[in-house]
Structures are given as structure tokens and as C-alpha cells.
Scaffold this motif. Structure first.
Motif, mmCIF file in Angstrom:
data_model
loop_
_atom_site.group_PDB
_atom_site.id
_atom_site.type_symbol
_atom_site.label_atom_id
_atom_site.label_comp_id
_atom_site.label_asym_id
_atom_site.label_seq_id
_atom_site.Cartn_x
_atom_site.Cartn_y
_atom_site.Cartn_z
ATOM 1 N N ASP A 239 0.818 -1.214 0.000
ATOM 2 C CA ASP A 239 0.000 0.000 0.000
ATOM 3 C C ASP A 239 0.857 1.272 0.000
ATOM 4 O O ASP A 239 0.756 2.118 0.913
ATOM 5 C CB ASP A 239 -0.952 0.006 1.215
ATOM 6 N N ASP B 230 -8.825 2.584 3.116
ATOM 7 C CA ASP B 230 -7.971 3.108 2.046
ATOM 8 C C ASP B 230 -8.191 4.590 1.745
ATOM 9 O O ASP B 230 -8.527 4.979 0.618
ATOM 10 C CB ASP B 230 -8.160 2.270 0.776
ATOM 11 N N ARG C 15 3.727 -8.749 0.755
ATOM 12 C CA ARG C 15 3.847 -8.056 -0.523
ATOM 13 C C ARG C 15 5.127 -7.214 -0.572
ATOM 14 O O ARG C 15 5.865 -7.128 0.409
ATOM 15 C CB ARG C 15 2.593 -7.193 -0.738
HETATM 16 O O1 FUB Z 1 -3.077 -3.980 2.861
HETATM 17 C C1 FUB Z 1 -4.366 -4.248 3.372
HETATM 18 C C2 FUB Z 1 -5.407 -3.967 2.307
HETATM 19 O O2 FUB Z 1 -5.139 -4.737 1.136
HETATM 20 C C3 FUB Z 1 -5.420 -2.537 1.815
HETATM 21 O O3 FUB Z 1 -6.093 -1.671 2.672
HETATM 22 C C4 FUB Z 1 -6.016 -2.709 0.470
HETATM 23 O O4 FUB Z 1 -5.835 -1.606 -0.380
HETATM 24 C C5 FUB Z 1 -5.294 -3.941 -0.027
HETATM 25 O O5 FUB Z 1 -4.005 -3.611 -0.531
#
Ligand code: FUB
Length: 335
Positions: free
Chosen positions: A42, A168, A302
Motif C-alpha cells: 500500500d 484506504d 507483498r
Molecule cells: O493492505 C491491506 C489492504 O489490502 C489494503 O487496505 C487494500 O488496499 C489492499 O491492498
């Protein structure tokens, strides 16, 4: 994230399809992923003077865990190739009213201070996800809860369909000095912020663009406004991609412009962060290609990447191909 997908994701996370190979990429500065000693997700860039700061969530999922995110980290660079690790800027437990989930964030500068907006899971006093706001005098923190309660709770978007729709946040200050906040999962919302940066001013409007899933990012270039986001056309794709809309004003009308990039390798999620820095434009994303020790990339492990971003003469963005080379490749070959 849809619970019905949760089981599928967990199964995928432990399957050979989702398992990333050992990190075989060259570690040339600037190649992707740009952070290699931690799993990060993110990405949210912010330019301060001649330095670019990059705010990320820290992915700490173990084995088949879906997400385990307890803190946000910040890095900075002056050349887009060498990154300084400034460590954690905040932990989710610093918001006393929040339970868990240091999900996507964005920081902006206003009125001499740095304002950090982030998605978290609210404690039992409010159901579902919420948006927090924190403040600091420095881009590297420490940040402290600026409000003592959530800026947005699930109850404030009653027409929404699920408890994790209020995630988000993306924040954007328009030329007239008004700061706007947009956010969402499946439904995308926008509202004005009061000058104090810790209260919503006026109505919350829904502006959900086609195939919107999550991760909105607002920016402006010239006279054009952009709403870029993680998209998912469930009929045709398994993983999120990045799509965008444009508008002549922050109030719309928004025109869908299609996909900006495909899925992040091995990753169900993807998350755009866009910035102009030293007269070049960049698109930050994440994938799941990184392996650290015996932990392979997965939905909850990630790795942040960056690519050059270019525009057509009409202001639309040229589709971005995600690369291992990242910004080590010249900008004029970034297609
Ligand atoms: O990283 C956790 C969640 O997964 C985020 O809030 C979303 O955008 C997705 O990337």
C-alpha cells in the motif's frame, strides 16, 4: 476484501501458484521491488522539498495468515534509487480505539504539519473498518492520534453493503486550499475535510467508478483530476488491476478511462500511489515477488515497486507495464 474470497485466498496463499520464487532479481538500486528486507504494501508517496517520502504498511503474515499488519513504515529517497529506512511511524495500537489492521494510508502536508490518514479495524464500540487521522511536525514522525476517535466509521456510510467498505483513504488538497478525502472498498466515497483536518465537512458522496474494488488515489495534473484505484472485474479477472477515471473538477463528472496496469505478480491485491517528483511522474504499486528467508511472497507478504508514469497529450495516462527493472530503465522507455 470479501470474506467469500478469504478461503480461496488462503488456499492460494499456500499453493504453488501463489508461492513466489526465491528472490532472483538483481539488487541494482532502483530495480523492483524497491524494499527487500521487509514485506511492504500500500505505497503512498509524498514529496517534501527535494526528498520523496514513501509511507507503507508492514506485511508480517506468517505461513498461511491472510494479513498481519500492525504498523506503518516510512522510507525516503532523493534519487529514486537509494532508499533510507526511517522505521515505523506509528503502530495501530497507538489509536486507542482501534483493534488491529494497519491497512492503507496516505500522508499530506497542510498548515505546517503532516497529516496521516489510515484504515484500521475499529474496536467493539463500532463495527467494521474505520479511518484514523494522526499528525506530526515531521514527515518521519512520530505521529500521534489527532482526534482520539475515528474520522470515518462504518455507520457514517449506511448505504454501504459491507463492514470493511471504509478503508484506504486518499487525501488531496485542491488549488483553492480545500482538502478532500476519498476512500472505500466496492463503494468509493468522497467528502471535504474541515480546515482542522480532523472532521468531515458536509455530505459524504458516493462516486464509485466502474470495477472499483479499493485503494483509490486522487491527484491532479494541469486541469485534469484523476481517480486511480484497484479494480476487479469479477467476470474476467482473478486478481486486482489498476484502473482510473478523470474529471474536469474534483466534483466530477468522472469519466472512466480503463486500465492503467495489470495485476501485481503473485498478488491478489494491488494499490496505486502516484506522484510528480523532480519533473518526472511515478506510479508506486505492490506485488508479491519478494522472498525473505523461508517466507515467500503471498497475499499478506507483498513488496512495493515503482514505475515511470507518462501521459498522452490529451491527459490520459499511458498504460504501465510492471517490470523488474523499475526506474533503472530510462523514463522514455517506460511503456
Ligand atoms: O493492505 C491491506 C489492504 O489490502 C489494503 O487496505 C487494500 O488496499 C489492499 O491492498
Amino acid at each position: 476484501m470479501n470474506p467469500s474470497r478469504l478461503l480461496a485466498m488462503l488456499l492460494l496463499a499456500s499453493s504453488p501458484i501463489a508461492a513466489a520464487p526465491a528472490d532472483q532479481h538483481p539488487s541494482q538500486p532502483g530495480s523492483n521491488p524497491i524494499i527487500r528486507d521487509k514485506f511492504t504494501a500500500d505505497p503512498a508517496p509524498l514529496v517534501v522539498g527535494d526528498r520523496l517520502y514513501l509511507y507503507v504498511g508492514h506485511d508480517e503474515a506468517q505461513r498461511d495468515e491472510m494479513f498481519n499488519m500492525r504498523e506503518w513504515l516510512v522510507y525516503s529517497t532523493t534519487d529514486m534509487k537509494h532508499w533510507t529506512d526511517h522505521g515505523p511511524i506509528m503502530k495501530v495500537k497507538d489509536f486507542k480505539w482501534a483493534k488491529q489492521d494497519a491497512w492503507a494510508s496516505q500522508t499530506i502536508f497542510k498548515n505546517g504539519r503532516y497529516w496521516f490518514y489510515a484504515a484500521v479495524e475499529h474496536d467493539a464500540t463500532h463495527s467494521g473498518k474505520a479511518i484514523a487521522v494522526a499528525v506530526s511536525d515531521k514527515p518521519t514522525g512520530p505521529f500521534v492520534d489527532a482526534k482520539g476517535s475515528a474520522l470515518v466509521t462504518n455507520a457514517m456510510t449506511p448505504k454501504g453493503t459491507h463492514s470493511w467498505e471504509d478503508i484506504d483513504p486518499t487525501v488531496f488538497t485542491d488549488d483553492d486550499g480545500t482538502t478532500w478525502i476519498a476512500w472505500g472498498n466496492r463503494q468509493c466515497y468522497i467528502a471535504r475535510l474541515k480546515p482542522n483536518m480532523i472532521e468531515i465537512d458536509g455530505p459524504i458522496r458516493e462516486i464509485t467508478p466502474p470495477h472499483f474494488e479499493e485503494g483509490p488515489w486522487l491527484h491532479k495534473r494541469g486541469k485534469m483530476y484523476y481517480l486511480t484505484y484497484a479494480s476487479l472485474d469479477r467476470k474476467t479477472h482473478r486478481d486486482e488491476r489498476v484502473s482510473y477515471s478523470t474529471a474536469p473538477s474534483i466534483n466530477g463528472p468522472w469519466t472512466y478511462r480503463g486500465e492503467l496496469t495489470g495485476s501485481g505478480k503473485y498478488s491478489f491485491t494491488i494499490h496505486p500511489g502516484i506522484v510528480e517528483y523532480k519533473r518526472n511522474w511515478y506510479l508506486f504499486l505492490h506485488n508479491a515477488t519478494l522472498a525473505i528467508g523461508d517466507l515467500n511472497g503471498s497475499i499478506g507478504r507483498r513488496a512495493v515497486t515503482v514505475e515511470h508514469l507518462r501521459y498522452n497529450p490529451d491527459g490520459t495516462m499511458i498504460p504501465v507495464v510492471q517490470t523488474d527493472a523499475g526506474v533503472t530503465a530510462p523514463a522514455d522507455r517506460a511503456r
